[in-house]
Design a protein around this motif. Structure first.
Motif, short mmCIF file in Angstrom:
data_model
loop_
_atom_site.label_atom_id
_atom_site.label_comp_id
_atom_site.label_asym_id
_atom_site.label_seq_id
_atom_site.Cartn_x
_atom_site.Cartn_y
_atom_site.Cartn_z
N PRO A 281 1.92 15.19 0.03
CA PRO A 281 2.37 14.92 1.31
C PRO A 281 3.01 13.45 1.39
CG PRO A 281 0.07 15.67 1.01
CD PRO A 281 0.75 15.69 -0.48
N VAL A 282 2.66 12.57 0.49
CA VAL A 282 3.26 11.13 0.82
C VAL A 282 4.80 11.36 0.57
CG1 VAL A 282 3.24 8.75 -0.07
CG2 VAL A 282 0.95 9.98 0.21
N ILE A 283 5.01 11.96 -0.39
CA ILE A 283 6.65 12.23 -0.77
C ILE A 283 7.26 13.14 0.32
CG2 ILE A 283 8.28 13.02 -2.46
CD1 ILE A 283 6.02 12.66 -4.59
N ALA A 284 6.47 13.89 0.82
CA ALA A 284 7.14 14.78 2.01
C ALA A 284 7.42 14.27 3.10
CB ALA A 284 6.44 16.06 2.13
N GLY A 285 6.63 12.86 3.37
CA GLY A 285 6.69 12.33 4.64
C GLY A 285 7.61 11.06 4.35
N ASN A 286 8.57 11.07 3.38
CA ASN A 286 9.39 9.99 3.24
C ASN A 286 10.86 10.66 3.10
OD1 ASN A 286 7.85 7.63 3.22
ND2 ASN A 286 7.19 8.17 1.56
N GLN B 27 0.72 -1.17 -0.05
CA GLN B 27 0.09 0.09 0.04
C GLN B 27 0.80 1.25 -0.06
OE1 GLN B 27 -3.41 0.16 -0.50
NE2 GLN B 27 -2.91 2.35 -0.59
N LYS B 28 1.97 1.29 0.63
CA LYS B 28 2.89 2.35 0.82
C LYS B 28 3.49 2.66 -0.55
CE LYS B 28 6.43 4.38 3.78
NZ LYS B 28 7.26 4.40 4.74
N ILE B 29 3.94 1.55 -1.21
CA ILE B 29 4.49 1.76 -2.43
C ILE B 29 3.23 2.24 -3.57
CG2 ILE B 29 5.38 0.18 -4.45
CD1 ILE B 29 6.94 -1.43 -2.55
N HIS B 30 1.93 1.82 -3.57
CA HIS B 30 1.00 2.11 -4.35
C HIS B 30 0.99 3.70 -4.27
CE1 HIS B 30 -2.98 3.08 -5.46
NE2 HIS B 30 -2.89 2.38 -6.22
N ASP B 31 0.98 4.23 -2.82
CA ASP B 31 0.75 5.57 -2.30
C ASP B 31 1.91 6.33 -3.19
OD1 ASP B 31 -1.67 4.66 -1.16
OD2 ASP B 31 -0.91 4.99 0.77
N LEU B 32 3.00 6.08 -2.84
CA LEU B 32 4.00 6.67 -3.27
C LEU B 32 4.20 6.87 -5.00
CD1 LEU B 32 7.27 5.46 -1.12
CD2 LEU B 32 6.51 7.75 -1.60
N GLN B 33 3.80 5.77 -5.51
CA GLN B 33 3.68 5.73 -6.91
C GLN B 33 2.69 6.77 -7.61
OE1 GLN B 33 3.00 1.84 -7.97
NE2 GLN B 33 5.12 1.30 -8.25
N ALA B 34 1.60 6.81 -6.73
CA ALA B 34 0.26 7.71 -7.02
C ALA B 34 0.69 9.20 -6.80
CB ALA B 34 -0.86 7.43 -6.22
N ALA B 35 1.45 9.26 -5.86
CA ALA B 35 2.06 10.81 -5.45
C ALA B 35 2.98 11.30 -6.46
CB ALA B 35 2.34 10.84 -3.86
N THR B 36 3.75 10.28 -6.85
CA THR B 36 4.73 10.59 -7.71
C THR B 36 4.12 10.97 -9.14
OG1 THR B 36 6.37 9.07 -6.75
CG2 THR B 36 6.79 9.78 -8.93
N ASP B 37 3.10 10.30 -9.53
CA ASP B 37 2.42 10.59 -10.82
C ASP B 37 1.79 12.21 -10.74
OD1 ASP B 37 3.03 7.95 -11.76
OD2 ASP B 37 1.06 7.10 -11.29
N VAL B 38 1.17 12.28 -9.71
CA VAL B 38 0.45 13.69 -9.53
C VAL B 38 1.75 14.79 -9.40
CG1 VAL B 38 -0.67 15.24 -8.10
CG2 VAL B 38 -1.30 13.05 -8.39
N GLN B 39 2.72 14.46 -8.80
CA GLN B 39 3.94 15.37 -8.74
C GLN B 39 4.56 15.69 -10.08
OE1 GLN B 39 5.05 16.67 -5.69
NE2 GLN B 39 6.42 18.03 -6.52
N ILE B 40 4.65 14.75 -11.03
CA ILE B 40 5.39 14.84 -12.19
C ILE B 40 4.22 15.21 -13.43
CG2 ILE B 40 6.52 13.36 -14.15
CD1 ILE B 40 7.75 11.66 -11.88
N GLU B 41 3.31 14.78 -13.42
CA GLU B 41 2.31 15.06 -14.39
C GLU B 41 1.38 16.33 -14.19
OE1 GLU B 41 0.01 11.42 -14.77
OE2 GLU B 41 1.87 10.20 -15.21
N VAL B 42 1.21 16.68 -12.91
CA VAL B 42 0.28 17.80 -12.63
C VAL B 42 1.49 18.97 -11.90
CG1 VAL B 42 -1.75 18.47 -11.33
CG2 VAL B 42 -1.64 16.36 -12.47
N LEU B 43 1.57 18.85 -10.94
CA LEU B 43 2.09 19.65 -10.30
C LEU B 43 3.55 20.53 -10.87
CD1 LEU B 43 1.97 21.33 -7.48
CD2 LEU B 43 3.39 19.54 -6.33
N ALA B 44 4.22 19.82 -11.15
CA ALA B 44 5.71 20.24 -11.70
C ALA B 44 5.44 21.04 -13.07
CB ALA B 44 6.73 19.04 -11.83
N PRO B 45 4.62 20.28 -13.87
CA PRO B 45 4.53 21.09 -15.10
C PRO B 45 3.53 22.29 -14.79
CG PRO B 45 3.97 18.69 -15.36
CD PRO B 45 4.02 18.85 -13.97
#
Length: 117
Positions: A112-117, A33-51
């Motif tokens: 938040p998930v990325i920031a917590g790691n 579950q933690k890996i899934h959450d990290l992957q989902a957060a990374t997708d949002v970070q890369i595909e939405v937030l950073a652009p």
């Protein structure tokens, strides 16, 4: 009813093995579950937030006084740096991902998930 000693040992060993199996399975599930959450957060970070931040040259947000990402985007819209439609779309996409709103860290706005790691 008294059980023979070898049968009692087999039963005790079985209970211990079963307990260990369920403990390991629970640990594995939580890690997955933690890996899934990290992957989902990374997708949002890369595909939405950073652009969004790069497209409108908003920087990382480190110097902002905004307490939330929504406030940050509102301030950028008010300053004329970001179209309101883009801000609303970004917030809707981030919300739909179910990962929470970005938080301001020493590295800038991060999921938040990325920031917590």
């Amino acid at each position: 009813m008294k059980l023979p000693v070898p049968l009692a040992l087999v039963l005790v060993a079985s209970v211990i093995a079963l307990g260990a199996f369920f403990s390991l399975r629970s640990y594995t599930d939580s890690r997955e579950q933690k890996i899934h959450d990290l992957q989902a957060a990374t997708d949002v970070q890369i595909e939405v937030l950073a652009p969004l931040l790069q497209k409108y040259k908003l920087g990382s947000g480190i110097g902002t006084t905004s307490k939330t990402f929504s406030e940050f985007l509102s301030a950028q819209v008010a300053a004329g740096k970001l179209p309101e439609a883009e801000a609303k779309q970004a917030l809707a996409t981030i919300s739909a991902a179910g990962q929470g709103e970005p938080v301001l860290t020493s590295r800038g706005w991060v999921m938040p998930v990325i920031a917590g790691n």
